[in-house]
Design an enzyme around this catalytic site. Structure first.
Site, PDB file in Angstrom:
ATOM      1  N   PRO A   7       0.877  -1.335   0.082  1.00  0.00           N
ATOM      2  CA  PRO A   7      -0.092  -0.222   0.138  1.00  0.00           C
ATOM      3  C   PRO A   7       0.804   1.074  -0.004  1.00  0.00           C
ATOM      4  CG  PRO A   7       0.052  -0.872   2.166  1.00  0.00           C
ATOM      5  CD  PRO A   7       0.876  -1.852   1.401  1.00  0.00           C
ATOM      6  N   CYS A  98       2.473   3.013   9.859  1.00  0.00           N
ATOM      7  CA  CYS A  98       2.693   4.346   9.113  1.00  0.00           C
ATOM      8  C   CYS A  98       3.319   5.209  10.022  1.00  0.00           C
ATOM      9  CB  CYS A  98       1.301   4.897   9.038  1.00  0.00           C
ATOM     10  SG  CYS A  98       1.231   6.505   8.118  1.00  0.00           S
ATOM     11  N   LYS A 139      -0.047  -5.084   9.367  1.00  0.00           N
ATOM     12  CA  LYS A 139       1.407  -4.830   8.802  1.00  0.00           C
ATOM     13  C   LYS A 139       2.010  -3.824   9.975  1.00  0.00           C
ATOM     14  CE  LYS A 139       3.681  -2.546   5.112  1.00  0.00           C
ATOM     15  NZ  LYS A 139       3.498  -1.228   4.995  1.00  0.00           N
ATOM     16  N   ASN A 199       9.106  -7.586   3.832  1.00  0.00           N
ATOM     17  CA  ASN A 199       8.782  -6.237   3.182  1.00  0.00           C
ATOM     18  C   ASN A 199       9.945  -5.143   3.481  1.00  0.00           C
ATOM     19  OD1 ASN A 199       7.342  -3.229   3.796  1.00  0.00           O
ATOM     20  ND2 ASN A 199       7.537  -3.962   1.695  1.00  0.00           N
ATOM     21  N   ARG A 224       8.147   0.455  -3.590  1.00  0.00           N
ATOM     22  CA  ARG A 224       8.582   1.525  -4.329  1.00  0.00           C
ATOM     23  C   ARG A 224       9.490   0.803  -5.554  1.00  0.00           C
ATOM     24  NH1 ARG A 224      12.180   3.723   0.002  1.00  0.00           N
ATOM     25  NH2 ARG A 224      12.289   1.791   0.621  1.00  0.00           N
TER      26      ARG A 224
HETATM   27  C1  LIG Z   1       4.568   7.232  -0.612  1.00  0.00           C
HETATM   28  C2  LIG Z   1       4.442   5.975   0.322  1.00  0.00           C
HETATM   29  C3  LIG Z   1       3.034   5.770   0.943  1.00  0.00           C
HETATM   30  C4  LIG Z   1       2.848   4.720   1.856  1.00  0.00           C
HETATM   31  N1  LIG Z   1       1.661   4.296   2.254  1.00  0.00           N
HETATM   32  C5  LIG Z   1       1.401   3.192   3.195  1.00  0.00           C
HETATM   33  C6  LIG Z   1       0.355   2.994   3.697  1.00  0.00           C
HETATM   34  O1  LIG Z   1      -0.764   3.551   3.257  1.00  0.00           O
HETATM   35  N2  LIG Z   1       0.276   1.769   4.412  1.00  0.00           N
HETATM   36  C7  LIG Z   1       1.123   1.224   4.829  1.00  0.00           C
HETATM   37  O2  LIG Z   1       1.112   0.202   5.549  1.00  0.00           O
HETATM   38  N3  LIG Z   1       2.505   1.288   4.269  1.00  0.00           N
HETATM   39  C8  LIG Z   1       2.495   2.546   3.551  1.00  0.00           C
HETATM   40  N4  LIG Z   1       3.913   2.714   3.014  1.00  0.00           N
HETATM   41  C9  LIG Z   1       4.856   1.660   3.289  1.00  0.00           C
HETATM   42  C10 LIG Z   1       5.060   0.866   1.990  1.00  0.00           C
HETATM   43  O3  LIG Z   1       3.964  -0.163   2.285  1.00  0.00           O
HETATM   44  C11 LIG Z   1       6.198  -0.099   2.305  1.00  0.00           C
HETATM   45  O4  LIG Z   1       6.175  -0.788   3.648  1.00  0.00           O
HETATM   46  C12 LIG Z   1       7.625   0.881   2.566  1.00  0.00           C
HETATM   47  O5  LIG Z   1       7.684   1.618   1.137  1.00  0.00           O
HETATM   48  C13 LIG Z   1       8.886  -0.213   2.026  1.00  0.00           C
HETATM   49  O6  LIG Z   1       8.806  -1.317   1.175  1.00  0.00           O
HETATM   50  P1  LIG Z   1       9.330  -0.814  -0.287  1.00  0.00           P
HETATM   51  O7  LIG Z   1      11.077  -0.711   0.339  1.00  0.00           O
HETATM   52  O8  LIG Z   1       9.214  -1.994  -1.039  1.00  0.00           O
HETATM   53  O9  LIG Z   1       9.073   0.446  -0.739  1.00  0.00           O
HETATM   54  C14 LIG Z   1       4.114   3.981   2.230  1.00  0.00           C
HETATM   55  C15 LIG Z   1       5.309   4.154   1.519  1.00  0.00           C
HETATM   56  C16 LIG Z   1       5.501   5.055   0.768  1.00  0.00           C
HETATM   57  C17 LIG Z   1       6.680   5.407  -0.110  1.00  0.00           C
END
Ligand SMILES: Cc1cc2nc3c(=O)[nH]c(=O)nc-3n(C[C@H](O)[C@H](O)[C@H](O)COP(=O)(O)O)c2cc1C
Length: 325
Positions: A7, A98, A139, A199, A224
């Site tokens: 998300p 978050c 999460k 993750n 990302r």
């Molecule tokens: C712009 C942005 C918005 C995010 N919004 C949420 C969210 O609404 N809920 C959530 O559980 N994590 C949120 N995250 C965290 C991501 O779900 C994820 O845990 C985090 O980016 C690490 O994973 P990655 O390295 O694959 O990006 C957000 C991350 C980013 C960068």
């Protein structure tokens, strides 16, 4: 061997979910969060964040979309979870990760990681409120300030009836600073019976392999990395299945499809401009031609002009491909 699309508030909405699941390799998605304070929210809030509810909670490609709830009060969270389930959400995912200051000040997201008892209460209340057939998942990060409660928090979720959890391998204080501590995800996994999805910081097939090795998790969530490389999940799946890689995707095709879908969904001009620029800049990190386009459009506020630049960029790439063959 599942890959879940993470998300991402303000980035991964239903249009992006549709596009990315069409490209392939993604087994599950999660909505942006429904923020719950004291009230039972009207159905329109759920439909706005998850239009897939009109189609049994699945993307047009048939990928299930978990409905994400964010909040710190057990009763309203449970009532809203029950409503989401009634509206057809395939599963409910609770956001305990978050890091945003505004969210944490209002007693939601990662701030709850300081109190395992509250993670239990919220998850348990939701588990009791939704039908047995609706899985409840959560999460978390490794902690708020530090990792001392990492295992206790995860165990609280398991005891409360979570079917599986996703662990973002960093604390709230770590923010998004690399590395993600995949070995810590492994420590949590070893102390639980339920499935743990790993993750954080998966940008390539090599990262994926290393994350699975260090965490011991079968399943991963990627955020990302998939936004930057929209075919990353597909490439990982092909690699796992020993299948030949597909030809690299054309990022301008992805952007044009995004633009067309947004227009079809009657999104505002502002949405069109802001989100196209946002995605172009994210894609630009992995694709120099997209970065060049981003620098051309970054101050543009006319959606039609942005669209013309997009078409030009695509035809420039086609021309240079033709010259190369
Ligand atoms: C712009 C942005 C918005 C995010 N919004 C949420 C969210 O609404 N809920 C959530 O559980 N994590 C949120 N995250 C965290 C991501 O779900 C994820 O845990 C985090 O980016 C690490 O994973 P990655 O390295 O694959 O990006 C957000 C991350 C980013 C960068």
């Amino acid at each position: 061997m599942r890959i879940v699309l993470a998300p991402m508030e303000g980035v991964v909405d239903h249009i992006v979910r549709d596009l990315l699941t069409q490209i392939g390799g993604i087994d599950q998605c999660v909505t942006e969060f429904v923020r719950v304070s004291d009230q039972l929210l009207p159905p329109r809030v759920f439909y706005r964040l998850c239009p897939e509810l009109h189609h049994e909670g699945k993307t047009p490609n048939g990928v299930p979309v978990a409905l994400q709830l964010l909040g710190g009060k057990a009763n309203p969270m449970a009532e809203n979870a029950a409503r989401a389930a009634e509206l057809g959400a395939p599963s409910i995912d609770i956001n305990f990760g978050c890091p945003a200051k505004t969210v944490n000040r209002h007693d939601g997201g990662a701030s709850l990681l300081r109190e395992p008892k509250r993670l239990y209460e919220i998850t348990h209340a939701i588990r009791q409120a939704v039908p047995d057939t609706t899985p409840v998942t959560a999460k978390i990060r490794l902690g708020f300030e530090d990792k001392t409660l990492a295992i206790e928090n995860a165990q609280a979720l398991e005891e409360a009836g979570a079917k599986e959890i996703t662990v973002h391998g960093r604390t709230k204080m770590d923010g998004y600073k690399p590395p993600a501590y995949w070995d810590w995800i492994g420590k949590i996994r070893e102390n639980l019976k339920i499935n743990v999805i790993a993750n954080g910081e998966i940008w390539s097939i090599a990262n994926y392999q290393q994350c699975r090795k260090e965490s011991g998790s079968q399943d991963v969530m990627i955020g990302r990395g998939i936004i930057r490389y929209p075919d990353l999940a597909l490439r990982i799946k092909n690699y796992q299945l020993n299948q030949a890689s597909e030809p690299a995707i054309d990022v301008f095709d992805v952007l044009l499809r995004f633009f067309h879908s947004s227009q079809q969904q009657n999104k505002s001009k502002r949405y069109l401009c802001d989100r196209t620029k946002q995605w172009t800049s994210l894609l630009g990190i992995g694709h120099p031609a997209a970065m060049e386009l981003f620098h051309t459009i970054k101050r543009e506020i006319d959606a039609e002009v942005i669209y013309r630049h997009l078409l030009n960029a695509k035809s420039r790439v086609q021309d240079s491909d033709r010259m190369a063959t």
